[in-house]
Design an enzyme around this catalytic site. Structure first.
Site, PDB file in Angstrom:
ATOM      1  N   CYS A 299       0.838  -1.199   0.000  1.00  0.00           N
ATOM      2  CA  CYS A 299       0.000   0.000   0.000  1.00  0.00           C
ATOM      3  C   CYS A 299       0.873   1.248   0.000  1.00  0.00           C
ATOM      4  CB  CYS A 299      -0.877   0.055   1.243  1.00  0.00           C
ATOM      5  SG  CYS A 299      -1.845  -1.414   1.548  1.00  0.00           S
ATOM      6  N   ASP A 300       0.335   2.305  -0.581  1.00  0.00           N
ATOM      7  CA  ASP A 300       0.971   3.605  -0.453  1.00  0.00           C
ATOM      8  C   ASP A 300      -0.088   4.663  -0.684  1.00  0.00           C
ATOM      9  OD1 ASP A 300       3.901   4.689  -0.157  1.00  0.00           O
ATOM     10  OD2 ASP A 300       2.875   6.053  -1.525  1.00  0.00           O
ATOM     11  N   GLN A 301       0.143   5.833  -0.129  1.00  0.00           N
ATOM     12  CA  GLN A 301      -0.797   6.931  -0.302  1.00  0.00           C
ATOM     13  C   GLN A 301      -0.023   8.194  -0.637  1.00  0.00           C
ATOM     14  OE1 GLN A 301      -2.798   8.868   3.135  1.00  0.00           O
ATOM     15  NE2 GLN A 301      -4.691   8.175   2.170  1.00  0.00           N
TER      16      GLN A 301
ATOM     17  N   ALA B 238      -3.201   3.662  -2.947  1.00  0.00           N
ATOM     18  CA  ALA B 238      -2.949   2.530  -3.838  1.00  0.00           C
ATOM     19  C   ALA B 238      -2.816   1.242  -3.045  1.00  0.00           C
ATOM     20  CB  ALA B 238      -1.670   2.769  -4.635  1.00  0.00           C
TER      21      ALA B 238
END
Length: 199
Positions: free
Chosen positions: A75-77, A112
């Site tokens: 995950c990443d933001q 994401a």
């Protein structure tokens, strides 16, 4: 039969969201230099959504290569104001600058999620939320940051909507999970499709 998902993130918020949803999860943060991975994307025309996806994919792939056969969620933001991408503030002065820049404007949180197994990407998704911050008086920003303290340094926008940060906003479009950093409904749907959880 449900399988244990490996979360390639150290975020306690993401882990709790998955556990609260009934997903068996183990956390193993990916050991990657995110800024080094992001650097070549700056001049490539990559959108903030693309940047979040690239980072989430790198995490998922790296951890999945260390755990043969396991399903891994990366995950990443990113927080974007127009084409500018914000990162977690390094200190309280950085938090103050973030809030001044976002004051009175609408920014986007691009969350994401990527599922991988054995180094191969199985699925990718970006959830987007639009948040409109009310016009903030600089003196109020100072008082707000004094109250919330170093919690302001734990998120890219220098706020946490699950706490006092909610007072900074006039309007929010998008689901709570995406804002906190994981497009949970989309992830659960894909885990069901893959047979990783009961569905």
């Amino acid at each position: 039969m449900a399988e244990t998902l490996i979360l390639a993130s150290g975020s306690p918020f993401r882990r709790v969201m998955l556990e609260n949803a009934g997903v068996a999860v183990e956390a193993e943060p990916a050991n990657l230099d995110e800024r080094a991975l992001e650097a070549p994307l700056k001049d490539s025309g990559a959108s903030p959504e693309d940047v979040a996806l690239v980072l989430a994919e790198a995490k998922a792939v790296a951890v999945s290569e260390k755990h043969p056969g396991s399903l891994v969620l990366g995950c990443d933001q990113t927080l974007s104001l127009g084409d500018e991408i914000f990162h977690k503030p390094a200190d309280m002065e950085g938090a103050r600058r973030h809030l001044l820049a976002l004051s009175g404007k609408t920014h986007r949180l691009n969350s994401a999620a990527v599922l991988a197994r054995d180094g191969v990407v199985l699925w990718r998704h970006v959830g987007v939320a639009a948040l409109t911050m009310r016009k903030l008086d600089p003196a109020f920003i100072g008082r707000h940051l004094a109250r919330v303290g170093t919690k302001a340094l734990q998120s890219v926008g220098a706020y946490q909507i699950e706490g006092e940060g909610i007072q900074l906003f006039d309007k929010i479009e998008g689901d709570h999970f995406t804002i906190v950093g994981l497009p949970l409904l989309a992830v659960l749907g894909e885990l069901r499709r893959l047979g990783a959880i009961d569905g």
